[in-house]
Design an enzyme around this catalytic site. Structure first.
Site, PDB file in Angstrom:
ATOM      1  CD  GLN A 100     196.995 -21.017 -60.058  1.00 10.31           C
ATOM      2  OE1 GLN A 100     196.072 -20.709 -60.805  1.00 10.31           O
ATOM      3  NE2 GLN A 100     196.889 -21.051 -58.741  1.00 10.31           N
TER       4      GLN A 100
ATOM      5  NE  ARG B  98     187.962 -21.646 -62.431  1.00  9.46           N
ATOM      6  CZ  ARG B  98     188.623 -21.059 -61.437  1.00  9.46           C
ATOM      7  NH1 ARG B  98     189.659 -20.292 -61.686  1.00  9.46           N
ATOM      8  NH2 ARG B  98     188.248 -21.234 -60.192  1.00  9.46           N
ATOM      9  CB  VAL B  99     194.869 -23.192 -62.933  1.00  5.59           C
ATOM     10  CG1 VAL B  99     195.051 -24.607 -62.413  1.00  5.59           C
ATOM     11  CG2 VAL B  99     195.339 -23.076 -64.367  1.00  5.59           C
ATOM     12  CB  SER B 100     193.298 -18.355 -60.866  1.00  7.33           C
ATOM     13  OG  SER B 100     192.230 -18.937 -60.160  1.00  7.33           O
ATOM     14  CB  THR B 101     197.681 -17.296 -62.796  1.00  4.99           C
ATOM     15  OG1 THR B 101     198.391 -18.325 -62.110  1.00  4.99           O
ATOM     16  CG2 THR B 101     196.951 -16.413 -61.793  1.00  4.99           C
TER      17      THR B 101
END
Length: 190
Positions: free
Chosen positions: A13, A7-10
């Site tokens: 990324q 998982r990345v936040s944005t």
């Protein structure tokens, strides 16, 4: 089977590094998403947790990719334990529920989290009690003022129905019933 979660936040990324590390660790499937860890609805994580089976191991590159907080991590670990699956973090070797040491560390974390919840509950309760003693009222403010309750009482005592009195006061009849009952409890006139 090893199942990876990345998982990345944005959207800016890139998931490539996490995917590669998870594949190199032996993950057959990798569930990946670009969503803030603070969001409750993480569809790929939910899909992974719904599909994980006995003896599967969920692998993450780092725990912060999986959970927003210790409580969140413990909830996820418990869901995995319920289906006899494991959890492993590549960056935090102590976070491996497939080993006795990893299970012990997670158990200690769970104990600390439970202790923390109990402390918060105790402090909150003591704070509420102290506030009540200072005269602070909790909950919604009363719908009717004391003058309106007195008027409602007078109308009802003079023979007006509670429903008709409530219409005069522009409130629901249940509101007036509660207010009259509370006023009777306070004055002791039952």
């Amino acid at each position: 089977m090893l199942l990876g979660y990345a998982r990345v936040s944005t959207n800016d990324q890139d998931l490539a590094l996490q995917r590669r590390a998870l594949r190199e660790a032996g993950c057959r499937r990798v569930y990946a998403e670009k969503v803030s860890g603070a969001r409750r609805d993480r569809p790929e994580l939910e899909r992974l947790l719904d599909q994980v089976r006995e003896e599967d191991v969920v692998v993450v590159t780092r725990l912060d990719r999986l959970a927003r907080s210790t409580r969140d991590l413990l909830n996820i670990a418990e869901r995995l334990r319920d289906v006899d699956a494991g959890l492993r973090s590549l960056a935090e070797p102590w976070a491996d529920t497939t080993s006795p040491a990893g299970r012990m560390v997670l158990t200690v974390f769970a104990g600390i989290a439970e202790f923390e919840r109990a402390l918060i509950l105790s402090r909150t309760s003591a704070g509420r009690e102290a506030a009540k003693q200072r005269g602070v009222r909790f909950g919604r403010p009363p719908s009717l003022t004391p003058d309106q309750v007195a008027l409602g009482r007078r109308l009802v005592d003079e023979g007006t129905s509670v429903r008709a009195a409530a219409r005069v006061l522009r409130c629901h009849h249940a509101t007036l019933y509660r207010a009259l009952g509370a006023a009777a409890d306070v004055t002791g006139s039952g």
